[in-house]
Scaffold this active site. Structure first.
Site, short mmCIF file in Angstrom:
data_model
loop_
_atom_site.label_atom_id
_atom_site.label_comp_id
_atom_site.label_asym_id
_atom_site.label_seq_id
_atom_site.Cartn_x
_atom_site.Cartn_y
_atom_site.Cartn_z
N LYS A 11 0.82 -1.22 0.00
CA LYS A 11 0.00 0.00 0.00
C LYS A 11 0.86 1.28 0.00
O LYS A 11 2.07 1.22 0.26
CB LYS A 11 -0.93 -0.04 1.22
N TYR A 51 -12.34 -2.12 -3.82
CA TYR A 51 -12.84 -2.20 -2.44
C TYR A 51 -14.37 -2.10 -2.36
O TYR A 51 -14.91 -1.84 -1.28
CB TYR A 51 -12.18 -1.13 -1.56
N PHE A 59 -15.44 3.48 6.86
CA PHE A 59 -14.08 3.86 6.47
C PHE A 59 -13.86 3.81 4.94
O PHE A 59 -12.76 4.08 4.47
CB PHE A 59 -13.04 2.97 7.17
N THR A 93 -5.42 -7.17 10.72
CA THR A 93 -5.73 -5.88 10.08
C THR A 93 -5.24 -4.70 10.94
O THR A 93 -4.65 -3.75 10.43
CB THR A 93 -7.26 -5.76 9.88
N ASN A 114 -1.99 0.18 6.76
CA ASN A 114 -1.49 -1.09 7.30
C ASN A 114 -0.66 -1.90 6.29
O ASN A 114 -0.58 -3.12 6.38
CB ASN A 114 -2.63 -1.90 7.93
N HIS A 117 -2.29 -5.51 1.50
CA HIS A 117 -3.58 -6.19 1.29
C HIS A 117 -3.28 -7.62 0.88
O HIS A 117 -2.32 -7.87 0.14
CB HIS A 117 -4.37 -5.52 0.15
N GLU A 128 -9.46 -10.90 -7.81
CA GLU A 128 -8.53 -9.78 -7.60
C GLU A 128 -7.33 -9.90 -8.56
O GLU A 128 -6.86 -8.89 -9.09
CB GLU A 128 -8.08 -9.74 -6.15
#
Ligand code: ADP
Ligand code: MG
Length: 140
Positions: A11, A51, A59, A93, A114, A117, A128
């Site tokens: 990320k 997402y 969120f 997470t 974080n 993914h 994905e």
């Protein structure tokens, strides 16, 4: 035991801190192989589409913005039970709850920033992977 593929994203918090190699080292030390990889700036369509499963969560808007806030590395990982194996390497997470030695325990900054993914099931892994890679871009 079976050889599986899973989908991973390093990320923007990790690309910003120049630690993508450290994350890849954790992946490779676990025995998983990086069989496809590219660095991208996600479009709004890609980030919100990827997402979409979380679109009703509080969120969601911030998550989509965060995922567009800098480059990401999208990856396909291959190995024994890769989906569960990678979730173990990632850690929980929330980094405060992640086991020591996991990517999130070592590198994540918060529950949103974080670091990684990883797919959560065979169906999502296959969807994905297809979202970001053509079959001929994956070389095991
Ligand atoms: P995971 O990435 O461990 O599979 P989820 O699929 O539940 O976790 O959530 C997707 C992503 O949304 C998380 O990795 C994190 O970046 C963000 N997220 C999840 N829960 C929260 C939360 N309570 N607050 C802020 N961001 C969150
Ligand atoms: Mg998830």
């Amino acid at each position: 035991m079976s050889i599986q593929r899973t989908f991973s994203i390093i990320k923007p918090d990790a690309t910003a801190r120049n630690i993508t190699g450290k994350v890849n080292a954790k992946i490779e030390e676990s025995g998983l192989r990086i069989v496809a990889q590219k660095r991208l700036l996600l479009t709004e369509e890609q980030a919100s589409g990827f997402y979409a499963v979380h679109k009703d969560r509080p969120f969601y808007t911030d998550l989509v913005k965060f995922m567009m806030s800098g480059p990401v590395i999208v990856q396909v990982l291959e190995g024994e039970n890769a989906i569960v194996a990678y979730r173990k390497v990632m850690g929980a997470t929330n980094p405060a709850e992640a086991d020591s030695g996991t990517i999130r325990a070592e590198f994540a900054q918060s529950i949103d920033a974080n670091t990684v993914h990883g797919s959560d099931a065979p169906e999502t892994a296959s969807e994905e992977i297809k979202f970001f890679f053509a079959e001929n871009e994956i070389v095991g």
